[in-house]
Design an enzyme around this catalytic site. Structure first.
Site, PDB file in Angstrom:
ATOM      1  N   HIS A  48       0.818  -1.224   0.000  1.00 33.50           N
ATOM      2  CA  HIS A  48       0.000   0.000   0.000  1.00 33.50           C
ATOM      3  C   HIS A  48       0.849   1.270   0.000  1.00 33.50           C
ATOM      4  O   HIS A  48       0.327   2.378  -0.007  1.00 33.50           O
ATOM      5  CB  HIS A  48      -0.986   0.001   1.178  1.00 33.50           C
ATOM      6  CG  HIS A  48      -0.383  -0.400   2.478  1.00 33.50           C
ATOM      7  ND1 HIS A  48       0.274   0.525   3.285  1.00 33.50           N
ATOM      8  CD2 HIS A  48      -0.286  -1.587   3.105  1.00 33.50           C
ATOM      9  CE1 HIS A  48       0.707  -0.115   4.367  1.00 33.50           C
ATOM     10  NE2 HIS A  48       0.391  -1.389   4.280  1.00 33.50           N
ATOM     11  N   HIS A  82       7.912   6.964   3.993  1.00 33.89           N
ATOM     12  CA  HIS A  82       7.110   6.356   2.927  1.00 33.89           C
ATOM     13  C   HIS A  82       6.324   7.459   2.221  1.00 33.89           C
ATOM     14  O   HIS A  82       6.344   8.621   2.656  1.00 33.89           O
ATOM     15  CB  HIS A  82       6.145   5.302   3.514  1.00 33.89           C
ATOM     16  CG  HIS A  82       5.146   5.892   4.438  1.00 33.89           C
ATOM     17  ND1 HIS A  82       5.391   6.058   5.789  1.00 33.89           N
ATOM     18  CD2 HIS A  82       3.920   6.425   4.208  1.00 33.89           C
ATOM     19  CE1 HIS A  82       4.347   6.638   6.349  1.00 33.89           C
ATOM     20  NE2 HIS A  82       3.451   6.888   5.414  1.00 33.89           N
ATOM     21  N   HIS A 133       2.731   8.760  -0.306  1.00 36.01           N
ATOM     22  CA  HIS A 133       1.359   8.614  -0.802  1.00 36.01           C
ATOM     23  C   HIS A 133       1.293   9.447  -2.078  1.00 36.01           C
ATOM     24  O   HIS A 133       1.887  10.538  -2.122  1.00 36.01           O
ATOM     25  CB  HIS A 133       0.343   9.156   0.209  1.00 36.01           C
ATOM     26  CG  HIS A 133       0.443   8.539   1.573  1.00 36.01           C
ATOM     27  ND1 HIS A 133      -0.381   7.522   2.007  1.00 36.01           N
ATOM     28  CD2 HIS A 133       1.308   8.776   2.607  1.00 36.01           C
ATOM     29  CE1 HIS A 133      -0.052   7.179   3.242  1.00 36.01           C
ATOM     30  NE2 HIS A 133       0.979   7.910   3.633  1.00 36.01           N
ATOM     31  N   GLU A 177      -2.261  13.498   1.159  1.00 36.14           N
ATOM     32  CA  GLU A 177      -3.267  13.161   2.196  1.00 36.14           C
ATOM     33  C   GLU A 177      -3.787  14.450   2.835  1.00 36.14           C
ATOM     34  O   GLU A 177      -4.996  14.692   2.860  1.00 36.14           O
ATOM     35  CB  GLU A 177      -2.628  12.252   3.250  1.00 36.14           C
ATOM     36  CG  GLU A 177      -2.161  10.916   2.638  1.00 36.14           C
ATOM     37  CD  GLU A 177      -2.341   9.756   3.565  1.00 36.14           C
ATOM     38  OE1 GLU A 177      -1.569   9.637   4.538  1.00 36.14           O
ATOM     39  OE2 GLU A 177      -3.262   8.954   3.333  1.00 36.14           O
ATOM     40  N   HIS A 208       6.044  11.051   4.163  1.00 34.55           N
ATOM     41  CA  HIS A 208       5.931  10.981   5.627  1.00 34.55           C
ATOM     42  C   HIS A 208       7.201  10.408   6.247  1.00 34.55           C
ATOM     43  O   HIS A 208       7.595   9.287   5.928  1.00 34.55           O
ATOM     44  CB  HIS A 208       4.736  10.103   6.016  1.00 34.55           C
ATOM     45  CG  HIS A 208       3.426  10.748   5.701  1.00 34.55           C
ATOM     46  ND1 HIS A 208       2.261  10.022   5.512  1.00 34.55           N
ATOM     47  CD2 HIS A 208       3.089  12.049   5.519  1.00 34.55           C
ATOM     48  CE1 HIS A 208       1.267  10.851   5.248  1.00 34.55           C
ATOM     49  NE2 HIS A 208       1.741  12.094   5.251  1.00 34.55           N
ATOM     50  N   THR A 223      -2.791   7.413   9.168  1.00 32.36           N
ATOM     51  CA  THR A 223      -3.773   7.645   8.093  1.00 32.36           C
ATOM     52  C   THR A 223      -4.199   6.349   7.402  1.00 32.36           C
ATOM     53  O   THR A 223      -4.955   6.374   6.424  1.00 32.36           O
ATOM     54  CB  THR A 223      -3.201   8.591   7.010  1.00 32.36           C
ATOM     55  OG1 THR A 223      -2.067   7.943   6.415  1.00 32.36           O
ATOM     56  CG2 THR A 223      -2.803   9.927   7.601  1.00 32.36           C
TER      57      THR A 223
HETATM   58  N1  LIG Z   1       0.604   7.302   6.862  1.00 34.96           N
HETATM   59  S1  LIG Z   1       1.112   7.265   8.375  1.00 34.96           S
HETATM   60  O1  LIG Z   1       2.422   7.848   8.488  1.00 34.96           O
HETATM   61  O2  LIG Z   1       0.085   7.895   9.207  1.00 34.96           O
HETATM   62  C1  LIG Z   1       1.213   5.594   8.911  1.00 34.96           C
HETATM   63  C2  LIG Z   1       0.064   4.848   8.907  1.00 34.96           C
HETATM   64  C3  LIG Z   1       0.119   3.500   9.351  1.00 34.96           C
HETATM   65  C4  LIG Z   1       1.312   2.935   9.790  1.00 34.96           C
HETATM   66  C5  LIG Z   1       2.477   3.686   9.754  1.00 34.96           C
HETATM   67  C6  LIG Z   1       2.428   5.019   9.329  1.00 34.96           C
HETATM   68  C7  LIG Z   1       3.791   3.036  10.133  1.00 34.96           C
HETATM   69  C8  LIG Z   1       4.655   3.934  10.954  1.00 34.96           C
HETATM   70  C9  LIG Z   1       4.344   3.631  12.416  1.00 34.96           C
HETATM   71  C10 LIG Z   1       3.458   2.436  12.448  1.00 34.96           C
HETATM   72  C11 LIG Z   1       3.616   1.834  11.048  1.00 34.96           C
HETATM   73  C12 LIG Z   1       2.462   0.942  10.633  1.00 34.96           C
HETATM   74  C13 LIG Z   1       2.178  -0.059  11.729  1.00 34.96           C
HETATM   75  C14 LIG Z   1       1.244   0.200  12.702  1.00 34.96           C
HETATM   76  C15 LIG Z   1       1.017  -0.736  13.705  1.00 34.96           C
HETATM   77  C16 LIG Z   1       1.701  -1.926  13.717  1.00 34.96           C
HETATM   78  C17 LIG Z   1       2.657  -2.182  12.742  1.00 34.96           C
HETATM   79  C18 LIG Z   1       2.890  -1.230  11.752  1.00 34.96           C
HETATM   80 CL1  LIG Z   1       4.071  -1.513  10.542  1.00 34.96          CL
HETATM   81  N2  LIG Z   1       1.291   1.621  10.231  1.00 34.96           N
HETATM   82 ZN   LIG Z   2       1.816   8.023   5.467  1.00 36.84          ZN
END
Ligand SMILES: NS(=O)(=O)c1ccc2c(c1)[C@H]1CCC[C@H]1[C@@H](c1ccccc1Cl)N2
Ligand SMILES: [Zn+2]
Length: 258
Positions: free
Chosen positions: A63, A92, A94, A104, A117, A200
């Site tokens: 994603h 990463h 978007h 976003e 981000h 997000t």
């Molecule tokens: N677009 S963002 O920057 O708001 C965003 C959105 C979702 C997630 C992340 C960053 C990354 C960075 C911290 C957690 C990680 C991931 C995640 C969450 C919980 C458990 C494992 C993992 Cl890999 N999920």
């Molecule tokens: Zn992000």
């Protein structure tokens, strides 16, 4: 429900079924409306100190495409609205399938073609996963940079040159150890919006101090096109991997600039 994504059958409108917090009061992204933000003279510049990583991967996680070090190396973020030191975790992107969409966050309703981000976690936690679950908006600090099409971005070129190698979901490549992450950032991290929000994408945890910079970074049309060649888990172009803006509810957006 099919694993979450950005298609009609698994996109943002469906996420609340597995993640009820999707309808929470501190969700991200938001539309940054200049007429409603409040200047805060107490907001200092941020300081990011990024040390080159000897062992980092650039990967397609289905994603997004992300830069992921194998372990921390003392790269950290301090200052601005932050009370403590935050450790760098990953960065990463978007983006959209054309230049009119992709970011976003929005500014007065305007979307940029992409958003970068940089994710950091509160160093008072043992790990980023604990920081995600720590409760409250100080678990993570995410720097958001808008990308617009213009001059080639030499600092991001080592990363955009790797994109063809991670075209398919689940693929990864080692990032050359001379990659200088610090060079991506503007010399001074001064003019930004900041507010309390969430991840997000699922799990959408409301654990993020968002810091979105007013000044976009430039990337060339060719660098933008590289993102648009990335494929998701369904074999479709990954472009469009952005969540639409969420309600602000009773949150304040502060700015470090007038
Ligand atoms: N677009 S963002 O920057 O708001 C965003 C959105 C979702 C997630 C992340 C960053 C990354 C960075 C911290 C957690 C990680 C991931 C995640 C969450 C919980 C458990 C494992 C993992 Cl890999 N999920
Ligand atoms: Zn992000």
């Amino acid at each position: 429900m099919a694993p979450w994504g950005y298609e009609k059958d698994n996109g943002p409108a469906h996420w609340h079924k597995d993640c009820p917090i999707a309808n929470g009061k501190n969700q991200s992204p938001i539309d940054l409306i200049n007429g409603e933000v409040k200047y805060d003279s107490g907001l200092k510049p941020l300081t990011a100190k990024y040390v080159p990583f000897s062992d980092a991967k650039f990967l397609n996680n289905g994603h997004s495409v992300q830069f992921q070090p194998s372990a921390g190396n003392g790269s950290e973020l301090t200052g601005g609205p932050l009370a403590v030191k935050y450790n760098f975790e990953q960065f990463h992107f978007h983006w959209g399938n054309n230049d009119t969409e992709g970011s976003e966050h929005r500014v007065d309703g305007k979307m940029y073609p992409a958003e970068l981000h940089f994710v950091h976690w509160n160093s008072t936690n043992p790990s980023f996963k604990d920081a995600v679950g720590s409760g409250g908006p100080n678990g993570l600090a995410v720097l958001g940079f808008f990308l617009k099409v213009g001059a080639e971005n030499a600092a991001l070129k080592p990363i955009t040159d790797l994109i063809p190698k991670v075209k398919d979901a689940g693929t990864s490549v080692t990032v050359p150890s001379n990659f200088d992450m610090q060079a991506i950032l503007p010399a001074t991290l001064t003019d930004y919006y900041t507010y309390d929000g969430s991840l997000t994408t699922p799990p959408l945890a409301e654990c993020v101090k968002w810091i979105v910079f007013k000044q976009p970074l430039e990337v060339s049309a060719a660098q933008m096109e590289a993102f648009r060649s990335v494929i998701n888990r369904d074999g479709k172009p990954m472009g469009g991997n952005y969540r639409p803006p969420c309600p602000l509810h009773d949150r304040a957006v502060k700015t470090s600039f007038k």
